[in-house]
Enzyme design. Structure first.
Site, PDB file in Angstrom:
ATOM      1  N   ASP A  15     -13.693  -1.911   2.849  1.00  0.00           N
ATOM      2  CA  ASP A  15     -12.776  -1.968   3.987  1.00  0.00           C
ATOM      3  C   ASP A  15     -13.542  -1.456   5.217  1.00  0.00           C
ATOM      4  O   ASP A  15     -14.182  -2.238   5.934  1.00  0.00           O
ATOM      5  CB  ASP A  15     -11.521  -1.120   3.671  1.00  0.00           C
ATOM      6  CG  ASP A  15     -10.542  -0.984   4.832  1.00  0.00           C
ATOM      7  OD1 ASP A  15     -10.844  -1.443   5.941  1.00  0.00           O
ATOM      8  OD2 ASP A  15      -9.453  -0.381   4.643  1.00  0.00           O
ATOM      9  N   LYS A  37      -2.981   5.124  -2.763  1.00  0.00           N
ATOM     10  CA  LYS A  37      -4.034   5.873  -2.086  1.00  0.00           C
ATOM     11  C   LYS A  37      -4.481   7.009  -2.996  1.00  0.00           C
ATOM     12  O   LYS A  37      -3.654   7.639  -3.680  1.00  0.00           O
ATOM     13  CB  LYS A  37      -3.496   6.444  -0.773  1.00  0.00           C
ATOM     14  CG  LYS A  37      -3.160   5.376   0.263  1.00  0.00           C
ATOM     15  CD  LYS A  37      -4.423   4.723   0.817  1.00  0.00           C
ATOM     16  CE  LYS A  37      -4.092   3.849   2.023  1.00  0.00           C
ATOM     17  NZ  LYS A  37      -5.288   3.247   2.612  1.00  0.00           N
ATOM     18  N   ASP A  74      -7.166   3.030  -3.267  1.00  0.00           N
ATOM     19  CA  ASP A  74      -7.909   3.054  -1.988  1.00  0.00           C
ATOM     20  C   ASP A  74      -8.189   4.508  -1.615  1.00  0.00           C
ATOM     21  O   ASP A  74      -7.270   5.311  -1.457  1.00  0.00           O
ATOM     22  CB  ASP A  74      -7.070   2.374  -0.897  1.00  0.00           C
ATOM     23  CG  ASP A  74      -7.799   2.273   0.451  1.00  0.00           C
ATOM     24  OD1 ASP A  74      -8.969   2.725   0.550  1.00  0.00           O
ATOM     25  OD2 ASP A  74      -7.181   1.750   1.411  1.00  0.00           O
ATOM     26  N   SER A 122       0.870  -1.169   0.000  1.00  0.00           N
ATOM     27  CA  SER A 122       0.000   0.000   0.000  1.00  0.00           C
ATOM     28  C   SER A 122       0.909   1.222   0.000  1.00  0.00           C
ATOM     29  O   SER A 122       1.718   1.390   0.916  1.00  0.00           O
ATOM     30  CB  SER A 122      -0.879  -0.028   1.246  1.00  0.00           C
ATOM     31  OG  SER A 122      -1.643   1.156   1.339  1.00  0.00           O
ATOM     32  N   GLY A 149      -3.925  -3.983   6.079  1.00  0.00           N
ATOM     33  CA  GLY A 149      -2.892  -3.652   7.062  1.00  0.00           C
ATOM     34  C   GLY A 149      -3.203  -2.329   7.732  1.00  0.00           C
ATOM     35  O   GLY A 149      -3.962  -1.513   7.192  1.00  0.00           O
ATOM     36  N   GLU A 187     -11.012   0.604  -3.539  1.00  0.00           N
ATOM     37  CA  GLU A 187     -11.307   0.277  -2.143  1.00  0.00           C
ATOM     38  C   GLU A 187     -11.992   1.451  -1.444  1.00  0.00           C
ATOM     39  O   GLU A 187     -11.529   2.589  -1.524  1.00  0.00           O
ATOM     40  CB  GLU A 187      -9.985  -0.082  -1.445  1.00  0.00           C
ATOM     41  CG  GLU A 187     -10.128  -0.570  -0.016  1.00  0.00           C
ATOM     42  CD  GLU A 187      -8.774  -0.954   0.591  1.00  0.00           C
ATOM     43  OE1 GLU A 187      -7.791  -1.133  -0.160  1.00  0.00           O
ATOM     44  OE2 GLU A 187      -8.688  -1.049   1.827  1.00  0.00           O
ATOM     45  N   LYS A 246      -1.036  -1.025  -4.461  1.00  0.00           N
ATOM     46  CA  LYS A 246      -2.222  -0.234  -4.102  1.00  0.00           C
ATOM     47  C   LYS A 246      -1.755   1.198  -3.899  1.00  0.00           C
ATOM     48  O   LYS A 246      -0.767   1.445  -3.205  1.00  0.00           O
ATOM     49  CB  LYS A 246      -2.831  -0.810  -2.826  1.00  0.00           C
ATOM     50  CG  LYS A 246      -3.727   0.129  -2.041  1.00  0.00           C
ATOM     51  CD  LYS A 246      -4.514  -0.664  -0.998  1.00  0.00           C
ATOM     52  CE  LYS A 246      -4.668   0.096   0.300  1.00  0.00           C
ATOM     53  NZ  LYS A 246      -5.348  -0.712   1.344  1.00  0.00           N
ATOM     54  N   LYS A 271      -9.607  -6.947   7.992  1.00  0.00           N
ATOM     55  CA  LYS A 271      -8.623  -6.503   8.970  1.00  0.00           C
ATOM     56  C   LYS A 271      -9.046  -7.064  10.327  1.00  0.00           C
ATOM     57  O   LYS A 271     -10.181  -6.865  10.751  1.00  0.00           O
ATOM     58  CB  LYS A 271      -8.570  -4.978   9.047  1.00  0.00           C
ATOM     59  CG  LYS A 271      -7.960  -4.325   7.803  1.00  0.00           C
ATOM     60  CD  LYS A 271      -7.948  -2.817   7.911  1.00  0.00           C
ATOM     61  CE  LYS A 271      -7.320  -2.206   6.660  1.00  0.00           C
ATOM     62  NZ  LYS A 271      -7.527  -0.746   6.604  1.00  0.00           N
TER      63      LYS A 271
HETATM   64  O1  OSB Z   1      -7.232   1.746   4.394  1.00  0.00           O
HETATM   65  O2  OSB Z   1      -5.984   0.067   4.192  1.00  0.00           O
HETATM   66  C1  OSB Z   1      -6.201   1.171   4.691  1.00  0.00           C
HETATM   67  C2  OSB Z   1      -3.173   2.278   6.754  1.00  0.00           C
HETATM   68  C3  OSB Z   1      -3.789   2.952   7.787  1.00  0.00           C
HETATM   69  C4  OSB Z   1      -5.157   3.070   7.776  1.00  0.00           C
HETATM   70  C5  OSB Z   1      -5.913   2.495   6.740  1.00  0.00           C
HETATM   71  C6  OSB Z   1      -5.298   1.815   5.719  1.00  0.00           C
HETATM   72  C7  OSB Z   1      -3.908   1.739   5.706  1.00  0.00           C
HETATM   73  C8  OSB Z   1      -3.151   1.105   4.639  1.00  0.00           C
HETATM   74  C9  OSB Z   1      -1.775   0.631   4.996  1.00  0.00           C
HETATM   75  O3  OSB Z   1      -3.523   1.043   3.495  1.00  0.00           O
HETATM   76  C10 OSB Z   1      -1.581  -0.830   4.877  1.00  0.00           C
HETATM   77  C11 OSB Z   1      -0.251  -1.197   5.473  1.00  0.00           C
HETATM   78  O4  OSB Z   1       0.746  -1.080   4.759  1.00  0.00           O
HETATM   79  O5  OSB Z   1      -0.196  -1.587   6.657  1.00  0.00           O
HETATM   80 MG    MG Z   2      -8.365   0.654   3.059  1.00  0.00          MG
END
Ligand code: OSB
Ligand code: MG
Length: 356
Positions: free
Chosen positions: A226, A151, A176, A123, A278, A201, A149, A250
């Site tokens: 999510d 953001k 995402d 991510s 994550g 996402e 992924k 999660k």
């Molecule tokens: O939406 O998946 C998410 C991190 C913090 C809060 C939300 C998210 C995330 C990530 C990071 O996308 C995933 C990771 O590398 O741990």
């Molecule tokens: Mg997410």
């Protein structure tokens, strides 16, 4: 724990983590869990401090000195608490780890997983510039990660995805939004259909399943939920109304392994693939995520990646490492499979409370 690189989502930038860990002891053995709440109540309503208080004042007193037949019964002891699933989950997963150690089994086998190797993606947060993002993607692909992924948020979306696709036409790519849009943005989100994304996402509000169904009806790209999915029941409802075609699971968000397994089973029965999300976890949460991702319906690469992408030094030994073909191999020690680096953990601990 300072992050090696800041992590930015539509709701803000994180540079440093403050993490609550839970150790549960019984019969001379210990199990460990990690609370996955963020530093601020922006991903969901929980944050580091709220999880500390809920655990101390409401969850631990209901679990301590109670006779459990199995870890699967721990969640029910705090089921009457509204919300706070990450805090409750931090303790629940610690009991699963303890139970696995009591049985002398690796945690992944104890929860019913079988996969020896889990497929990994990364991510990548919002960057200060597009060239910076392209460079990061290049680095992660070179390290072997199987999917990227990125953001997105209003102002960092269609144009940026277009640039990424132009540079990397064939990679497994997804976006995402962490709830940064509303249905009024449907036209803009539909532009993302041009880029062959695996999924988008959580584009809409954190608690909005119905609007996601309305959006999915207008999108070719699958929506992955999510934030919206906090229970197997919600997963069932969301799937029934076609609010999404993929689910990110999660552990913390659903309150631990028992509910995560139920979400997994509901999705599997409906033919909906899942993957492991994550929350910038330390080694303990990361190891728990690896265990969860060995369940059979975790068929898509998740957001579980190497310790060194987050930490200059992790609290477990060895750190989590990724193979050149973008996988993490499970380990066969009892429990979550890694050693705690106790000296390092002690040196960075700022607060501790023991409850008996
Ligand atoms: O939406 O998946 C998410 C991190 C913090 C809060 C939300 C998210 C995330 C990530 C990071 O996308 C995933 C990771 O590398 O741990
Ligand atoms: Mg997410």
């Amino acid at each position: 724990m300072p992050l090696v690189h800041f992590f930015e989502t539509s709701f803000g930038r994180t540079t440093e983590r403050r993490i609550v860990l839970v150790e549960v002891s019984s019969g001379g053995l210990s199990g460990w869990g990690e609370v996955t709440a963020g530093e601020n109540p922006f991903y969901n309503e929980e944050w580091t401090e709220s999880s500390w208080l809920i655990l101390r004042d409401f969850v631990a007193p209901r679990v301590l000195n109670h006779n459990f037949e199995s870890a699967a019964g721990v969640g029910a002891r705090s089921a009457h608490i509204r919300g706070h699933l990450m805090a409750r989950g931090g303790l629940e997963v610690a009991v699963w780890d303890l139970e696995a150690r009591m049985l002398g089994k690796p945690l992944y086998q104890h929860i019913g997983g079988a996969r020896r190797e889990i497929p990994c993606g990364v991510s990548i947060g919002i960057q200060d510039s597009v060239p910076q993002l392209l460079e990061k993607i290049e680095t992660e692909l070179a390290a072997g990660y199987q999917r990227i992924k990125m953001k997105i948020k209003p102002g960092w979306d269609v144009e940026v995805v277009r640039e990424v696709r132009k540079r990397f036409p064939d990679i497994l790519l997804m976006a995402d939004a962490n709830s940064a849009y509303t249905l009024a943005d449907a036209e803009r989100l539909k532009c993302l259909d041009d880029f062959n994304l695996m999924m988008i996402e959580q584009p809409l509000a954190h608690d909005e399943i119905i609007d996601h169904a309305k959006l999915q009806a207008q999108l070719k790209t699958p929506i992955c939920l999510d934030e919206c999915i906090r229970s197997a029941h919600q997963a069932e409802q969301a799937i029934a109304m076609d609010a999404g075609r993929i689910v990110n699971i999660k552990l913390g968000r659903v309150g631990g392994f028992a509910e995560a397994k139920r979400v997994h089973h509901v999705a599997q029965a409906a033919g909906i693939p899942v993957w492991c999300g994550g929350m910038l976890e330390s080694g303990i949460g990361r190891a728990h995520n690896i265990a969860m991702a060995t369940l059979p319906n975790f068929t898509l690469p998740g957001d579980v990646s190497a310790s060194k992408r987050y930490w200059s030094r992790d609290i477990i030994q060895p750190p989590v490492e990724v193979t050149p073909h973008g996988t993490i191999e499970t380990r066969d020690a009892p429990g979550f499979g890694y050693e705690l680096d106790r000296d390092f953990l002690d040196s960075i601990t700022v607060r501790r409370e023991s409850l008996a």
